[in-house]
Design an enzyme around this catalytic site. Structure first.
Site: not given
Length: 267
Positions: A69, A73, A110, A134-137
């Site tokens: 998490t 990620k 996810d 949000g362009a994270g994991g």
């Protein structure tokens, strides 16, 4: 209560922070329901220690899998030998499995969990205009799945231009002109707005976007699971917008985890 024995198989969920994770409370009953001698435990690991912790855990003979998490990620992909198509599209992983030959396979559920959760709540994404913050994991995984679900348009915003550029490249084949990126969310014409950032984990976090700027009837979704009623969702409710809680994304991953970790079927 989970009974630990000398033959207990181990699973760990890695995060920073980790107090908010809901996976142990949801997966340990699955182990019990399947009659498995297994346990999932939370492991708090800071970014600087990730390599040491993951490689150490992977050397534990009775550790069969890892969940990943915030904020690990993306970086956790480096510790897998095999990357699934979903991981390659997202550039991130939230589940890793030890194979019989000792290799590690990375998967990401996810996006699928988010889309399934939305559909179960009556929010079909086909033909919808989606704004994703949000362009994270997790955000990258959700972006790919939203396009696969048939969204008419997806706008992804993030202050990190490099993340946006990398994501746009990975989504090129899926997007076919349906994807836009930028530093600020486009809310005025969105049908669905999603928070895929950690903003909301702490009480003093600013809102990721203003839900009052959305059209009436636009759905506000937050992937944060704890607290359940994030500041964003409270503000959306106050503005009269329907909300979608983060727990749905995890609950609709449970069957996927069971299959991925080869846990078997319920009796």
């Amino acid at each position: 209560m989970t009974r630990i024995t000398g033959s207990t198989r181990l699973y760990a969920v890695l995060g920073d922070p980790v107090t908010q994770v809901q996976a142990p409370a949801m997966l340990n009953p699955v182990f019990a329901g399947l009659g498995l001698d297994a346990v999932l435990v939370p492991v708090h690991v800071e970014a600087a220690d990730l390599a040491g912790v993951v490689t150490g855990l992977q050397r534990i003979g009775n550790l069969d899998g890892l969940l990943v998490t915030v904020p690990h990620k993306i970086e956790a992909c480096a510790f897998a030998d095999v990357l699934s198509p979903a991981v390659q599209a997202a550039g991130s992983t939230n589940a890793m499995r030890r194979e019989p030959d000792g290799r590690w396979t990375a998967e990401n559920f996810d996006g699928t969990g988010f889309v399934r959760g939305m559909a179960a709540a009556g929010h079909d994404l086909a033909g919808r205009r989606v704004t994703l913050v949000g362009a994270g994991g997790a955000g990258s995984a959700i972006a790919a799945a939203v396009l696969d679900a048939g969204a008419a348009r997806l706008q992804v915003c993030d202050p990190d231009e490099e993340k946006l550029s990398d994501l746009l490249d990975r989504l090129a084949a899926r997007g076919r002109g349906r994807v836009a990126v930028g530093p600020a969310p486009e809310l005025e014409r969105a049908d669905v707005a999603v928070n895929a950032t950690p903003l909301g984990l702490r009480a003093d976090d600013p809102l990721p976007f203003d839900p009052a700027s959305l059209p009436a009837g636009a759905v506000v979704a937050d992937i944060i699971m704890q607290p359940r009623e994030t500041p964003l969702l409270r503000a959306a409710t106050a503005a009269g917008r329907p909300v979608h809680h983060g727990a749905h994304m995890l609950s609709h991953q449970l069957d996927l985890y069971r299959e991925f970790f080869r846990l078997g079927e319920f009796e």
